[in-house]
Design an enzyme around this catalytic site. Structure first.
Site, PDB file in Angstrom:
ATOM      1  N   HIS A 205      54.638  77.866  42.093  1.00 21.29           N
ATOM      2  CA  HIS A 205      55.341  76.254  41.608  1.00 21.29           C
ATOM      3  C   HIS A 205      56.174  75.736  40.850  1.00 21.29           C
ATOM      4  O   HIS A 205      56.731  75.080  41.306  1.00 21.29           O
ATOM      5  CB  HIS A 205      53.969  74.957  41.711  1.00 21.29           C
ATOM      6  CG  HIS A 205      52.896  75.135  43.615  1.00 21.29           C
ATOM      7  ND1 HIS A 205      53.620  74.755  43.873  1.00 21.29           N
ATOM      8  CD2 HIS A 205      51.760  75.865  43.423  1.00 21.29           C
ATOM      9  CE1 HIS A 205      52.898  74.203  44.925  1.00 21.29           C
ATOM     10  NE2 HIS A 205      51.254  75.048  44.748  1.00 21.29           N
TER      11      HIS A 205
ATOM     12  N   HIS B  76      50.047  66.350  47.584  1.00 20.21           N
ATOM     13  CA  HIS B  76      50.864  66.679  48.919  1.00 20.21           C
ATOM     14  C   HIS B  76      52.273  66.152  49.670  1.00 20.21           C
ATOM     15  O   HIS B  76      52.117  66.322  50.105  1.00 20.21           O
ATOM     16  CB  HIS B  76      49.531  67.511  49.224  1.00 20.21           C
ATOM     17  CG  HIS B  76      48.990  68.528  49.252  1.00 20.21           C
ATOM     18  ND1 HIS B  76      47.025  69.257  49.511  1.00 20.21           N
ATOM     19  CD2 HIS B  76      49.165  69.781  48.536  1.00 20.21           C
ATOM     20  CE1 HIS B  76      46.773  70.016  48.991  1.00 20.21           C
ATOM     21  NE2 HIS B  76      48.233  70.892  48.373  1.00 20.21           N
TER      22      HIS B  76
END
Length: 442
Positions: free
Chosen positions: A397, A262
């Site tokens: 993703h 992240h």
């Protein structure tokens, strides 16, 4: 499709400038699109198993469905056959069986006989993806998409956006009561992505400005104060919840500790936000580049090869010691995307090296040439694992990782693809202006 590299920024020797590499990215992206097509089910899209099949009793997952709709809508804009019907299916199911027609909003799974599913809460994470999907489908001209976008924005603004805090609230009961005593970085990170997309599609800069407020709260304040590490869990009074999910450290959305992947994902989004602000009015806070750089380097230092083997690990504790050593595919994809963004933004060769290193890792360990798709997770020895993620559910993703190196940092994903495809830009022609070099504090 065309790449719009900022002039004089990316070295001539970069993979990003090489036609064979761009063709390779395009080929890998189309393989992923083909692999995920069987995920369509009656009420949306469901998770595939490791071989790319629907398991017995597979049911629709609204978050997965919104992501699929986004991806296939963008692929439709590229002119790829068969993607439009899948995007349309996603829009129809979000307008139909996945929606709460009584109270508004969306559930994670379809209601049964009009009743909310068990623990049927309205999640900010899901709603961010519904907004993203609707905006991308609107760009692609999918029937019903603009109606879906209007509905989603009304819910998002009324229930989730907190003007006082400058962030998105986390979750509610089905009737919008019982707000959760939680503020989370993950849902807000994806809300930032959706904010930039919506600003481009609607032309309303308020969404871009709201995205900036989200970034300022979570990165320029909270992460910066923590040495450019990001604690992700807080209560509604912004007290850190350092023990959150200590007993469930491998939770797929709210794991204990911090998530280096992240850190890098935020880095990429900060650079996109900087470019979006500069593209809109020629001004952007100088801290966006600084914070993006620090978040990327801290994420790679904290997460890459921490146990001697290559790969970005899932989580670390407050002392940056590994907690979950497994390597999710999305962590590698987001780190690679951030490296590409920093390379475009700065031209520094160290980001070229990271970009190549991460693609070499993904190609060696994660691209499944036997069964298709990407292996979703590897263990500390880079063997297939399913501690955090089972099967091969996620297209979002991996596919975006094959596309973002080919796109400018602004505008947002679907709008950039539409501009490049509709204007017929050549691969090697930097047609989109370089918005950098004029950044100044606001």
């Amino acid at each position: 499709m065309g790449e719009a590299l900022p002039a004089l920024m990316v070295p001539a020797s970069s993979w990003l400038r090489r036609s064979p590499h761009r063709r390779w990215l395009d080929m890998q992206g189309q393989r992923l699109l083909d692999f995920s097509r069987p995920s369509r089910v009656a009420c949306g899209f469901a998770a595939l198993d490791d071989r790319g099949n629907l398991p017995p009793g597979a049911s629709a997952d609204a978050t997965l469905g919104a992501r699929m709709t986004h991806v296939y809508a963008v692929a439709t804009e590229r002119g790829l056959p068969g993607c439009g019907p899948l995007a349309a299916h996603g829009v129809n199911t979000m307008l139909g069986p996945l929606a709460d027609h009584e109270n508004g909003g969306w559930f994670l799974t379809p209601p049964t006989e009009g009743q909310p599913p068990d623990a049927g809460r309205k999640q900010a994470y899901l709603h961010a993806f519904v907004v993203l999907a609707a905006s991308s489908a609107t760009v692609a001209g999918i029937a019903g998409a603009r109606r879906l976008l209007d509905k989603a924005l009304a819910v998002w603004e009324r229930h989730f956006w907190s003007e006082e805090e400058g962030v998105f609230r986390e979750s509610f009961a089905a009737d919008w009561s019982d707000e959760e005593d939680y503020r989370g970085a993950n849902a807000n990170m994806h809300s930032l992505e959706a904010c930039m997309a919506v600003a481009d599609v609607t032309g309303d800069p308020i969404w871009r400005n709201r995205g900036l407020r989200v970034a300022e709260r979570f990165i320029h304040t909270l992460a910066r104060d923590a040495g450019y590490s990001l604690p992700e869990h807080y209560d509604r009074n912004w007290r850190r919840l350092d023990d959150y999910n200590r007993d469930h450290p491998a939770d797929p959305l709210r794991p204990y500790g911090m998530t280096p992947g992240h850190f890098t994902e935020w880095a990429h989004l900060l650079l996109k936000l900087e470019a979006a602000l500069l593209r809109a009015d020629g001004r952007a806070p100088a801290w966006l580049l600084e914070d993006a750089t620090e978040m990327f380097h801290n994420g790679m230092t904290a997460g890459w090869a921490r146990d001697g083997a290559p790969g970005l690990i899932y989580t670390i504790d407050w002392n940056h010691e590994p907690v979950v050593h497994n390597r999710p595919h999305w962590c590698q994809a987001e780190a690679m995307t951030a490296a590409a963004a920093l390379l475009k933004r700065t031209g520094h060769r160290r980001y070229e090296q990271w970009y190549r290193t991460l693609w070499d890792y993904i190609d060696t360990f994660m691209i499944d040439r036997r069964h298709g798709g990407w292996i979703q997770e590897l263990d500390r020895d880079n063997r297939p694992s399913a501690v955090v993620y089972q099967g091969k559910a996620d297209l979002y993703h991996a596919w975006q990782a094959t596309m973002t190196p080919l796109l400018p940092l602004a505008p947002s994903f679907a709008t950039a693809v539409a501009l490049l495809e509709n204007h017929g830009m050549a691969r090697d022609t930097p047609e989109i202006p370089n918005y950098f070099g004029t950044s100044q504090k606001q």
